[in-house]
Enzyme design. Structure first.
Site, short mmCIF file in Angstrom:
data_model
loop_
_atom_site.label_atom_id
_atom_site.label_comp_id
_atom_site.label_asym_id
_atom_site.label_seq_id
_atom_site.Cartn_x
_atom_site.Cartn_y
_atom_site.Cartn_z
N CYS A 134 0.83 -1.21 0.00
CA CYS A 134 0.00 0.00 0.00
C CYS A 134 0.86 1.25 0.00
O CYS A 134 1.41 1.64 1.04
CB CYS A 134 -0.91 -0.02 1.23
SG CYS A 134 -1.88 1.48 1.41
N CYS A 137 -0.43 4.05 2.29
CA CYS A 137 -0.26 3.82 3.73
C CYS A 137 1.20 4.00 4.14
O CYS A 137 1.48 4.59 5.19
CB CYS A 137 -0.67 2.40 4.12
SG CYS A 137 -2.13 1.77 3.32
N ASP A 138 2.11 3.48 3.36
CA ASP A 138 3.51 3.36 3.81
C ASP A 138 4.49 4.24 3.04
O ASP A 138 5.66 4.33 3.44
CB ASP A 138 3.97 1.89 3.67
CG ASP A 138 3.07 0.95 4.47
OD1 ASP A 138 2.60 1.37 5.54
OD2 ASP A 138 2.84 -0.18 4.03
#
Ligand code: NAP
Length: 304
Positions: A134, A137-138
């Protein structure tokens, strides 16, 4: 036990849209999701092909859709449906979750999909330690660092662009000599001067505490090379979530996706399916369209 006309399982774009349409038809409905509403849609960094918005993130669009859905039906997040049992009464289905039990006259499966893993040595060991599925997200953690993006579809190229914009030094690794992604995304990759390594597969992810390199195999020559990297982003497609469909004996195609007719009906009476779990084009706008169709079909069938 609370009784509903329609229970929708999954609160991604398709499930939430089904909830909006179902509620406005005057039925009593519930959406249940084992996570927060949005599913993988929350991870989409930017969409430029959703009508009405030049550019919108998945998270923003989900929040808007969720706000609209809860005006029209009940929503339970962080509650997992574990079993659906067919019964002989007017409320044909008993829906068991890890928290409660409900009755429903109809079921809409909007259970979505999850990221395909690479299934290579080191992937499991370095999850959360440099291996990610992701970018939104990261990606933040990789500004100024070297990363590889594995995959050649729309998602991989879109996420590579997102990571480059965050300041990561991105290299796309793809197993063939041409990308599957739309041409305009390929053009954007060229313009952004993102490195690409074609005809390469990832054989192993190596490191100590964190990822330090990937071993690549040239698909033409078989030659192995080790490329230093701080992160490995994997974007090689999705696996549909069909555990509940299988319990209900819903028919799947050879790729494991649910088969529906043009009214989103499955082969099981009063069971409908929408979104990425179904056969067909995996697009946000399609999932929404299918959600509208499924809710309308369910409503019509309940009147007969
Ligand atoms: P996808 O289109 O299925 O592409 C998956 C990519 O991963 C392909 O390039 C495939 O290679 C590669 N791949 C698969 N298994 C692999 C493996 N084991 N090792 C290495 N590479 C592997 O998946 P996606 O990009 O996630 O997109 C999913 C769906 O969402 C698609 O229908 C896509 O069009 C849609 N989508 C649309 C948009 C948009 O409209 N902007 C954005 C994102 C996603 P091959 O090409 O060699 O098969």
């Amino acid at each position: 036990m609370e009784q509903y006309d329609i229970i929708i399982i999954g609160a991604g774009p398709g499930g939430l849209t089904a909830g909006i349409y179902a509620g406005r038809q005057g039925t009593k409905n519930l959406i249940i999701d084992r996570d927060l509403a949005g599913g993988l849609g929350r991870e989409v960094p930017a969409m430029e092909n959703y009508p009405g918005f030049d550019n919108i993130s998945g998270l923003e669009l989900i929040e808007k859709t969720k706000a609209q859905a809860i005006k029209n039906c009940d929503l339970k997040e962080m509650e997992e449906v574990t079993e659906i049992i067919k019964t002989d009464d007017e409320y044909r289905f008993t829906v068991k979750t890890n928290k409660d039990e409900y009755k429903a006259k109809s079921i809409i499966l909007a259970t979505g999909s999850s990221h395909s893993p690479l299934n290579v040595k080191g992937e499991e060991e370095f999850k959360g330690k440099g291996v990610s599925y992701c970018a939104t997200c990261d990606g933040f953690f990789f500004a100024g660092r070297d990363i590889v993006m594995v995959g050649g579809g729309n998602s991989a190229l879109q996420e590579a662009l997102y990571l480059k914009n965050l300041g990561a030094n991105v290299t796309i690794i793809h197993r063939r000599d041409e990308f599957r992604a739309q041409k305009h995304l390929q053009e954007m990759i060229k313009q952004a001067e993102i490195n690409t390594l074609l005809n390469k597969t990832v054989e192993e992810i190596k490191g100590n505490m964190l990822v330090e390199s990937v071993v690549l195999k040239d698909t033409k020559t078989g030659e192995l090379t080790e490329v230093p990297t701080n992160g490995v982003f994997v974007s090689i497609g999705y696996i549909p979530h069909t555990e509940l469909a299988k319990q209900l004996e819903v028919e799947l195609d050879e790729s494991g996706h649910i088969i529906t007719d043009k009214n989103q009906k499955t082969n099981v009476e009063f069971v409908y399916a929408v979104g990425d779990v179904c056969v067909g084009l995996k697009q946000w706008v399609v999932a929404c369209g299918e959600g509208a169709v499924a809710a309308t079909s369910a409503f019509t069938d309940l009147q007969n």
